[in-house]
Design an enzyme around this catalytic site. Structure first.
Site, PDB file in Angstrom:
ATOM      1  N   HIS A  70       7.885  67.669 -14.304  1.00  0.00           N
ATOM      2  CA  HIS A  70       8.461  66.927 -13.068  1.00  0.00           C
ATOM      3  C   HIS A  70       8.795  67.948 -12.245  1.00  0.00           C
ATOM      4  CE1 HIS A  70      10.972  63.177 -12.297  1.00  0.00           C
ATOM      5  NE2 HIS A  70      10.437  63.766 -11.276  1.00  0.00           N
ATOM      6  N   ARG A 124       6.355  57.793 -11.263  1.00  0.00           N
ATOM      7  CA  ARG A 124       7.254  57.894 -12.594  1.00  0.00           C
ATOM      8  C   ARG A 124       6.295  57.382 -13.482  1.00  0.00           C
ATOM      9  NH1 ARG A 124      10.327  59.886  -9.860  1.00  0.00           N
ATOM     10  NH2 ARG A 124      12.464  59.313  -9.076  1.00  0.00           N
ATOM     11  N   GLU A 163      11.152  62.365 -20.883  1.00  0.00           N
ATOM     12  CA  GLU A 163      11.220  63.422 -20.400  1.00  0.00           C
ATOM     13  C   GLU A 163      12.552  64.075 -20.811  1.00  0.00           C
ATOM     14  OE1 GLU A 163      11.207  63.566 -15.756  1.00  0.00           O
ATOM     15  OE2 GLU A 163       9.084  62.747 -16.054  1.00  0.00           O
TER      16      GLU A 163
END
Length: 319
Positions: free
Chosen positions: A279, A231, A260
């Site tokens: 991601h 993360r 994000e």
């Protein structure tokens, strides 16, 4: 009859499961509105669904006994009703092999990206420049993996096959398959000088949020490479920017970020010797079949009263 709800992006893999589990009724969650036909569900198999509908499912499907998520972690499956149901004892599990397989392959690719200096050669190619460079051996190097769950274990297995020494870090230092040794998180900073490669593959908890900061980057070797598939909040981004621009560490591959999508004005975009991916470390064409196999295995266990795989073991920490 056991009733399973499943989200729309799992629809393509459901037909074989219907045949495999003939005593189970499968219902597609169609659209973003709650329907009465969902109320008597026993199981929710969740991939993507809008947060409002998920919270309503948690609140109104009173017979729900088990939630299975397709992600590597549980932190994105939140909401007031989810938190309440987990506290009340709702069984929750995640896929054990689908995304960890893809993410472990991503980590190994990231290691080779830097070991073989592909960023350097891509940059030279963009300038039509014939530029040589010395690669580094992967075999014999040391990989430090923060997180010894499924992602960490799958990574360790592949790294060991390449001749790497793999050290793991978890909360208690408990032994984990695939690691030559494991150390507790509380004393893990002392391991940083040993590592050629530092991989973050753990969830965010109150004790590790922002743990990789200025002191930790200073402890790393100047030829070390950071790979983050955990993360974004595990890293103090300002400290990473300083470490990369000053040459305190050699490189990075980052797939996760505190915000994000990553804002266009983020200094991370222009860091030297750094690759950013949006991601997507989990993304792979083999995922649907692995997701179906993971769920089918757990469904068989659920129906026969056996323990499930990938169960949320510490709800207070979110994993």
């Amino acid at each position: 009859m056991t009733h399973v709800l499943y989200t729309a992006n799992l629809a393509s893999v459901v037909p074989p499961l219907v045949e495999r589990h003939p005593g189970v009724r499968f219902t597609l969650i169609d659209g973003d509105e709650f329907r009465d036909e969902y109320r008597d569900a026993d199981i929710l198999w969740r991939s993507w669904v809008i947060p409002e509908l998920f919270d309503q499912l948690m609140g109104e499907c009173l017979d729900l006994k088990w939630l299975h998520v397709t992600s590597a972690g549980f932190d994105w499956a939140g909401g007031p009703n989810f938190d309440r149901r987990i506290a009340e004892g709702l069984l929750s599990s995640r896929s054990s092999t689908a995304y960890p397989t893809a993410i472990a392959e991503y980590v190994i690719a990231a290691i080779h990206l830097h070991a073989r200096r592909f960023l350097h050669f891509a940059d030279a190619q963009s300038r039509r420049e014939w530029s040589s460079g010395l690669a580094r051996d992967v075999a014999g190097s040391t990989l430090l993996v923060y997180g010894t769950g499924s992602i960490g274990r799958f990574t360790a297995e592949r790294a060991e096959a390449l001749g790497m020494t793999v050290i793991g870090v978890n909360r208690t230092g408990s032994a984990a398959e695939g690691f030559v040794r494991t150390e507790p998180f509380s004393s893990s900073s002392a391991l940083l000088p040993e590592a050629d490669w530092v991989v973050l593959a753990m969830p965010v908890t109150p004790e590790n949020r922002g743990f990789l900061g200025a002191a930790e980057f200073a402890a790393m070797r100047d030829d070390a490479v950071l790979i983050n598939v955990g993360r974004g909040a595990l890293i103090v981004e300002e400290s990473l920017v300083e470490a990369m621009t000053s040459g305190a560490i050699a490189g990075a591959v980052l797939d996760v970020f505190e915000q994000e999508p990553l804002p266009a004005d983020s200094p991370l975009w222009t860091l030297p010797n750094t690759l950013l991916t949006p991601h997507t470390s989990y993304s792979s064409d083999g995922n649907p079949q692995r997701l179906a196999e993971d769920f089918s295995e757990n469904l068989g266990r659920f129906l026969s009263g056996r323990p499930l795989l990938g169960v949320m073991s510490q709800p207070q920490l979110g994993y």
